[in-house]
Design a protein around this motif. Structure first.
Motif, PDB file in Angstrom:
ATOM      1  N   MET A 104       0.831  -1.202   0.000  1.00 37.31           N
ATOM      2  CA  MET A 104       0.000   0.000   0.000  1.00 37.31           C
ATOM      3  C   MET A 104       0.866   1.252   0.000  1.00 37.31           C
ATOM      4  O   MET A 104       0.552   2.244  -0.665  1.00 37.31           O
ATOM      5  CB  MET A 104      -0.943  -0.014   1.209  1.00 37.31           C
ATOM      6  CG  MET A 104      -2.063  -1.030   1.086  1.00 37.31           C
ATOM      7  SD  MET A 104      -3.149  -1.011   2.522  1.00 37.31           S
ATOM      8  CE  MET A 104      -2.297  -2.154   3.603  1.00 37.31           C
ATOM      9  N   TRP A 105       1.946   1.222   0.742  1.00 40.27           N
ATOM     10  CA  TRP A 105       2.849   2.377   0.760  1.00 40.27           C
ATOM     11  C   TRP A 105       3.449   2.616  -0.622  1.00 40.27           C
ATOM     12  O   TRP A 105       3.617   3.760  -1.038  1.00 40.27           O
ATOM     13  CB  TRP A 105       3.963   2.159   1.781  1.00 40.27           C
ATOM     14  CG  TRP A 105       3.498   2.121   3.204  1.00 40.27           C
ATOM     15  CD1 TRP A 105       2.250   2.449   3.663  1.00 40.27           C
ATOM     16  CD2 TRP A 105       4.260   1.746   4.347  1.00 40.27           C
ATOM     17  NE1 TRP A 105       2.191   2.300   5.025  1.00 40.27           N
ATOM     18  CE2 TRP A 105       3.402   1.873   5.478  1.00 40.27           C
ATOM     19  CE3 TRP A 105       5.569   1.321   4.538  1.00 40.27           C
ATOM     20  CZ2 TRP A 105       3.847   1.576   6.774  1.00 40.27           C
ATOM     21  CZ3 TRP A 105       6.004   1.033   5.823  1.00 40.27           C
ATOM     22  CH2 TRP A 105       5.145   1.165   6.929  1.00 40.27           C
ATOM     23  N   GLU A 106       3.743   1.533  -1.319  1.00 40.65           N
ATOM     24  CA  GLU A 106       4.271   1.673  -2.675  1.00 40.65           C
ATOM     25  C   GLU A 106       3.220   2.297  -3.593  1.00 40.65           C
ATOM     26  O   GLU A 106       3.549   3.157  -4.437  1.00 40.65           O
ATOM     27  CB  GLU A 106       4.695   0.312  -3.213  1.00 40.65           C
ATOM     28  CG  GLU A 106       5.341   0.372  -4.590  1.00 40.65           C
ATOM     29  CD  GLU A 106       5.736  -1.005  -5.080  1.00 40.65           C
ATOM     30  OE1 GLU A 106       6.920  -1.206  -5.387  1.00 40.65           O
ATOM     31  OE2 GLU A 106       4.845  -1.894  -5.152  1.00 40.65           O
ATOM     32  N   ALA A 107       1.959   1.880  -3.436  1.00 41.90           N
ATOM     33  CA  ALA A 107       0.878   2.480  -4.230  1.00 41.90           C
ATOM     34  C   ALA A 107       0.746   3.965  -3.919  1.00 41.90           C
ATOM     35  O   ALA A 107       0.538   4.787  -4.824  1.00 41.90           O
ATOM     36  CB  ALA A 107      -0.442   1.756  -3.951  1.00 41.90           C
ATOM     37  N   ASN A 108       0.904   4.342  -2.656  1.00 40.16           N
ATOM     38  CA  ASN A 108       0.887   5.764  -2.299  1.00 40.16           C
ATOM     39  C   ASN A 108       2.045   6.505  -2.953  1.00 40.16           C
ATOM     40  O   ASN A 108       1.879   7.634  -3.439  1.00 40.16           O
ATOM     41  CB  ASN A 108       0.973   5.929  -0.777  1.00 40.16           C
ATOM     42  CG  ASN A 108      -0.240   5.388  -0.044  1.00 40.16           C
ATOM     43  OD1 ASN A 108      -1.320   5.266  -0.610  1.00 40.16           O
ATOM     44  ND2 ASN A 108      -0.069   5.041   1.226  1.00 40.16           N
ATOM     45  N   ALA A 109       3.207   5.881  -2.950  1.00 41.19           N
ATOM     46  CA  ALA A 109       4.381   6.507  -3.572  1.00 41.19           C
ATOM     47  C   ALA A 109       4.152   6.722  -5.063  1.00 41.19           C
ATOM     48  O   ALA A 109       4.555   7.746  -5.626  1.00 41.19           O
ATOM     49  CB  ALA A 109       5.626   5.644  -3.334  1.00 41.19           C
ATOM     50  N   GLN A 110       3.482   5.774  -5.705  1.00 42.28           N
ATOM     51  CA  GLN A 110       3.172   5.930  -7.123  1.00 42.28           C
ATOM     52  C   GLN A 110       2.232   7.103  -7.351  1.00 42.28           C
ATOM     53  O   GLN A 110       2.240   7.714  -8.430  1.00 42.28           O
ATOM     54  CB  GLN A 110       2.542   4.632  -7.654  1.00 42.28           C
ATOM     55  CG  GLN A 110       3.518   3.463  -7.713  1.00 42.28           C
ATOM     56  CD  GLN A 110       2.819   2.137  -7.955  1.00 42.28           C
ATOM     57  OE1 GLN A 110       1.581   2.041  -7.909  1.00 42.28           O
ATOM     58  NE2 GLN A 110       3.587   1.086  -8.215  1.00 42.28           N
ATOM     59  N   ALA A 111       1.432   7.432  -6.346  1.00 41.36           N
ATOM     60  CA  ALA A 111       0.529   8.585  -6.431  1.00 41.36           C
ATOM     61  C   ALA A 111       1.214   9.872  -5.985  1.00 41.36           C
ATOM     62  O   ALA A 111       0.575  10.929  -5.952  1.00 41.36           O
ATOM     63  CB  ALA A 111      -0.707   8.333  -5.567  1.00 41.36           C
ATOM     64  N   GLY A 112       2.491   9.776  -5.615  1.00 46.01           N
ATOM     65  CA  GLY A 112       3.233  10.957  -5.185  1.00 46.01           C
ATOM     66  C   GLY A 112       3.108  11.272  -3.712  1.00 46.01           C
ATOM     67  O   GLY A 112       3.393  12.391  -3.292  1.00 46.01           O
ATOM     68  N   TYR A 113       2.700  10.277  -2.922  1.00 47.69           N
ATOM     69  CA  TYR A 113       2.468  10.487  -1.492  1.00 47.69           C
ATOM     70  C   TYR A 113       3.449   9.686  -0.641  1.00 47.69           C
ATOM     71  O   TYR A 113       3.783   8.537  -0.956  1.00 47.69           O
ATOM     72  CB  TYR A 113       1.043  10.092  -1.106  1.00 47.69           C
ATOM     73  CG  TYR A 113       0.052  11.221  -1.261  1.00 47.69           C
ATOM     74  CD1 TYR A 113      -0.489  11.852  -0.155  1.00 47.69           C
ATOM     75  CD2 TYR A 113      -0.337  11.659  -2.524  1.00 47.69           C
ATOM     76  CE1 TYR A 113      -1.405  12.893  -0.295  1.00 47.69           C
ATOM     77  CE2 TYR A 113      -1.243  12.688  -2.677  1.00 47.69           C
ATOM     78  CZ  TYR A 113      -1.765  13.305  -1.554  1.00 47.69           C
ATOM     79  OH  TYR A 113      -2.662  14.338  -1.698  1.00 47.69           O
ATOM     80  N   ALA A 114       3.864  10.302   0.459  1.00 49.13           N
ATOM     81  CA  ALA A 114       4.604   9.603   1.493  1.00 49.13           C
ATOM     82  C   ALA A 114       3.617   8.856   2.385  1.00 49.13           C
ATOM     83  O   ALA A 114       2.405   9.089   2.329  1.00 49.13           O
ATOM     84  CB  ALA A 114       5.414  10.605   2.322  1.00 49.13           C
ATOM     85  N   SER A 115       4.139   7.962   3.216  1.00 47.94           N
ATOM     86  CA  SER A 115       3.310   7.216   4.167  1.00 47.94           C
ATOM     87  C   SER A 115       3.984   7.234   5.527  1.00 47.94           C
ATOM     88  O   SER A 115       5.212   7.148   5.619  1.00 47.94           O
ATOM     89  CB  SER A 115       3.125   5.762   3.714  1.00 47.94           C
ATOM     90  OG  SER A 115       2.518   5.686   2.445  1.00 47.94           O
ATOM     91  N   LEU A 116       3.180   7.345   6.576  1.00 46.29           N
ATOM     92  CA  LEU A 116       3.701   7.387   7.943  1.00 46.29           C
ATOM     93  C   LEU A 116       2.927   6.408   8.815  1.00 46.29           C
ATOM     94  O   LEU A 116       1.698   6.390   8.807  1.00 46.29           O
ATOM     95  CB  LEU A 116       3.576   8.798   8.526  1.00 46.29           C
ATOM     96  CG  LEU A 116       3.983   8.967   9.999  1.00 46.29           C
ATOM     97  CD1 LEU A 116       5.473   8.701  10.186  1.00 46.29           C
ATOM     98  CD2 LEU A 116       3.619  10.372  10.500  1.00 46.29           C
ATOM     99  N   SER A 117       3.670   5.608   9.569  1.00 48.70           N
ATOM    100  CA  SER A 117       3.071   4.661  10.501  1.00 48.70           C
ATOM    101  C   SER A 117       4.014   4.511  11.689  1.00 48.70           C
ATOM    102  O   SER A 117       5.177   4.891  11.623  1.00 48.70           O
ATOM    103  CB  SER A 117       2.858   3.309   9.810  1.00 48.70           C
ATOM    104  OG  SER A 117       2.264   2.369  10.676  1.00 48.70           O
TER     105      SER A 117
END
Length: 351
Positions: free
Chosen positions: A96-109
């Protein structure tokens, strides 16, 4: 002229050659499989450990960022479901984080308190405590130069459905992705109980006994019974319940998202539901979300026919062997068809 070796010696040499070639073949296959596992579990994003101060404690977090060369990105903040979950959910979040990165988004957990060496104890938390924690993480992120504070959204599964609306009431968020959320704690518990009994093919007698036991637990909760009183009421059999878990349930069993959902009005919300969810009554969840949020036209509902509560493919989750092999050799394939792409697209279009 050399004499011919004895038959026993020739057979021994042949056996040695076969053993050597078998070992070489096994090593080559093992190396190849290791390479596949490493390749399939490598993700197109950068990952770093971070520390977030909150309430006198430190949250041990993971921040992933896209490899697109941009100096600033939007952010998806992950809010865990129930249980002792670490920052990566045993690497389950990474697709899911990779999918966010493809959308130009970082992820935080981050690790739940008391998990993976983090200070504190997640069983001491109320849903409000969890919301305060997430709001503190968002404030931390907004102070970073590499995060666009105007583009911060929430992702949360299951129990997070009671947390995320509370977060949105405390601090602005750009969007919310709610995966398999329930509405009412007690209703969810009863639905889950009956669904599991049906799945087990339980007899009418067993079903009646389990409902009576559940009703007893509800009465104990309403009168704020101690753990010792719970064990006594259960005939001395705690059945896996601990004092800490009983305290957690006692603190949170009145949770109901209906009123809190109003804080999400006007915010793009993706409600993700699984047709094989035996934990949550998805019809009730969808009905309440539509009643509270649909008027503004910001609610998107995604239904996945071959998915379980965790949004894994049912056919995979039902088999421990398939689950293990898929996690090793094709982790992105664990999720229901379209799940990762739908989330990527929603994040791209939400802001």
């Amino acid at each position: 002229m050399c004499p011919t070796p004895p038959l026993r010696l020739r057979l021994r040499r042949r056996g040695v050659r076969i053993a050597v070639w078998s070992l070489v073949t096994a090593l080559v296959v093992a190396a190849g499989l290791t390479g596949v596992v490493l390749w399939q579990n490598s993700y197109d994003m950068d990952e770093q450990r971070v520390s977030i101060r909150h309430g006198g404690h430190t949250l041990n977090g993971v921040l992933t960022t896209p490899r697109d060369g941009r100096k600033q990105h939007g952010l998806v903040v992950y809010v865990h479901g129930d249980g002792p979950v670490d920052a990566t959910h045993d690497d389950g979040y990474k697709p899911m984080w990779e999918a966010n990165a493809q959308a130009g988004y970082a992820s935080l957990s981050w690790d739940k308190p008391g998990v993976a060496g983090a200070p504190g104890d997640w069983l001491d938390q109320s849903m409000d405590d969890r919301a305060d924690e997430a709001a503190a993480a968002i404030a931390w992120a907004r102070a970073r130069r590499d995060i666009d504070g105007e583009r911060i959204g929430l992702w949360g599964a299951s129990q997070a459905g009671w947390v995320m609306p509370k977060v949105a009431a405390k601090t602005p968020v750009s969007f919310v992705i709610a995966v398999s959320p329930a509405i009412n704690w007690l209703q969810q518990g009863r639905y889950n109980l009956l669904a599991e009994l049906r799945a087990d093919g339980a007899s009418a007698e067993r079903t009646e006994a389990e409902i009576a036991r559940s009703d007893t637990i509800r009465r104990l909760l309403r009168r704020h019974a101690t753990f010792e009183e719970y064990v006594g009421a259960m005939g001395g059999d705690a059945d896996g319940m601990t004092a800490e878990r009983w305290g957690f349930i006692s603190k949170n069993y009145t949770a109901d998202a209906t009123r809190d959902l109003r804080a999400l009005r006007g915010i793009p919300v993706l409600l993700t539901l699984a047709d094989h969810d035996i934990n949550v009554d998805i019809a009730d969840t969808e009905r309440v979300y539509r009643r509270v949020l649909d008027a503004g036209g910001v609610l998107t509902v995604g239904r996945y026919p071959d998915a379980t509560h965790s949004l894994l493919k049912q056919s995979i989750e039902q088999s421990d062997l398939r689950l293990t092999f898929t996690a090793l050799f094709s982790p992105r394939s664990l999720f229901a068809a379209g799940f990762l792409d739908d989330q990527r697209q929603f994040v791209e279009e939400a802001t």
